[in-house]
Design an enzyme around this catalytic site. Sequence first.
Site, PDB file in Angstrom:
ATOM      1  N   HIS A 295      -0.164  -8.333  -0.211  1.00 25.07           N
ATOM      2  CA  HIS A 295       0.421  -7.330   1.223  1.00 25.07           C
ATOM      3  C   HIS A 295      -0.797  -7.089   1.973  1.00 25.07           C
ATOM      4  O   HIS A 295      -0.295  -7.499   3.192  1.00 25.07           O
ATOM      5  CB  HIS A 295       0.677  -5.945   0.296  1.00 25.07           C
ATOM      6  CG  HIS A 295       0.841  -5.035   1.473  1.00 25.07           C
ATOM      7  ND1 HIS A 295       2.282  -4.867   2.180  1.00 25.07           N
ATOM      8  CD2 HIS A 295       0.434  -4.000   2.189  1.00 25.07           C
ATOM      9  CE1 HIS A 295       2.328  -4.174   2.791  1.00 25.07           C
ATOM     10  NE2 HIS A 295       1.138  -3.419   2.896  1.00 25.07           N
TER      11      HIS A 295
ATOM     12  N   HIS B 158       1.509  -5.975   6.117  1.00 28.87           N
ATOM     13  CA  HIS B 158       0.630  -4.779   6.134  1.00 28.87           C
ATOM     14  C   HIS B 158       0.290  -4.330   7.825  1.00 28.87           C
ATOM     15  O   HIS B 158      -0.139  -3.576   7.991  1.00 28.87           O
ATOM     16  CB  HIS B 158      -0.812  -5.138   5.423  1.00 28.87           C
ATOM     17  CG  HIS B 158      -1.599  -4.037   5.317  1.00 28.87           C
ATOM     18  ND1 HIS B 158      -1.146  -2.821   4.817  1.00 28.87           N
ATOM     19  CD2 HIS B 158      -2.957  -3.939   5.394  1.00 28.87           C
ATOM     20  CE1 HIS B 158      -2.164  -1.882   5.054  1.00 28.87           C
ATOM     21  NE2 HIS B 158      -3.263  -2.515   5.048  1.00 28.87           N
TER      22      HIS B 158
ATOM     23  N   ASN C 116       0.800  -1.263  -0.041  1.00 27.65           N
ATOM     24  CA  ASN C 116       0.056  -0.006   0.017  1.00 27.65           C
ATOM     25  C   ASN C 116       0.645   1.406  -0.084  1.00 27.65           C
ATOM     26  O   ASN C 116       0.595   2.319  -0.364  1.00 27.65           O
ATOM     27  CB  ASN C 116      -1.012   0.088   1.217  1.00 27.65           C
ATOM     28  CG  ASN C 116      -0.342   0.155   2.496  1.00 27.65           C
ATOM     29  OD1 ASN C 116       0.900  -0.558   2.814  1.00 27.65           O
ATOM     30  ND2 ASN C 116      -0.755   0.859   3.409  1.00 27.65           N
ATOM     31  N   HIS C 117       2.100   1.250   0.158  1.00 27.40           N
ATOM     32  CA  HIS C 117       2.931   2.463   0.233  1.00 27.40           C
ATOM     33  C   HIS C 117       3.601   2.503  -1.249  1.00 27.40           C
ATOM     34  O   HIS C 117       4.190   3.612  -1.039  1.00 27.40           O
ATOM     35  CB  HIS C 117       4.051   2.403   1.519  1.00 27.40           C
ATOM     36  CG  HIS C 117       3.307   2.695   2.915  1.00 27.40           C
ATOM     37  ND1 HIS C 117       3.593   3.944   3.394  1.00 27.40           N
ATOM     38  CD2 HIS C 117       2.960   1.892   3.493  1.00 27.40           C
ATOM     39  CE1 HIS C 117       2.905   4.095   4.730  1.00 27.40           C
ATOM     40  NE2 HIS C 117       2.503   2.719   4.925  1.00 27.40           N
TER      41      HIS C 117
END
Length: 215
Positions: free
Chosen positions: A81, A161, A32-33
Amino acid sequence: MVDRGENAVEIVLILLIMKLTDSSAVHILRGNHETIDVNSDYGFKEEVKRKYDKEVFQMFNNLFSVLPAAAVFENSVFIVHGGLGLLSAEMNIQTINSHISRNNIRPEINSALYEFLWSDPRDGMTGLAHNKARGGGYVFGQDVTEKFLNRNNLSWMIRSHEVQMEGFQRVHRGKIITLFSAPNYCGQYGNKAAIIRFEAHMKPPFLEPNIIQFT
């Protein structure tokens, strides 16, 4: 890969060098980053601007946008993730690529890609619920996990995550293993880290996860 650290640029470059050195042995998935809206706010943008410039920052995000969101290892392990959501939980492995748009710097919040990046498993619940703690994605129960794994003839899901004080956590009767490979996250959590190695066996399920902790 990036944010909340001083050496994210070097980490990405090392991983890319490893990938170029032996592309069949190194596989890099998107987290997500690895989206521009997140890494603009949590440190990566400022790090790249300090070391290079805005153009290099954009180049990194162009790269991140084409990374795969998930992978299957040895026809047994689904690696992602985050986790599953309303759309992704109903997918077959064979159709994931046709449902997920690559080259997408800003994943849409109501998309399977967003679910893969932001969702979290929870024990003690069934079905799906909006992930209010994160403002996007879903939390999902053991029934969702088992349905997805059974439909795709898989045995485990490996994901990340979430910080884990012991470096890992098993949920959903061990079908999901959360790995966190950054020790002492942000220099203040004091957590252990972990990696996983799958060892081959001669009888079903043929693979057995071996978790290795470190500090």
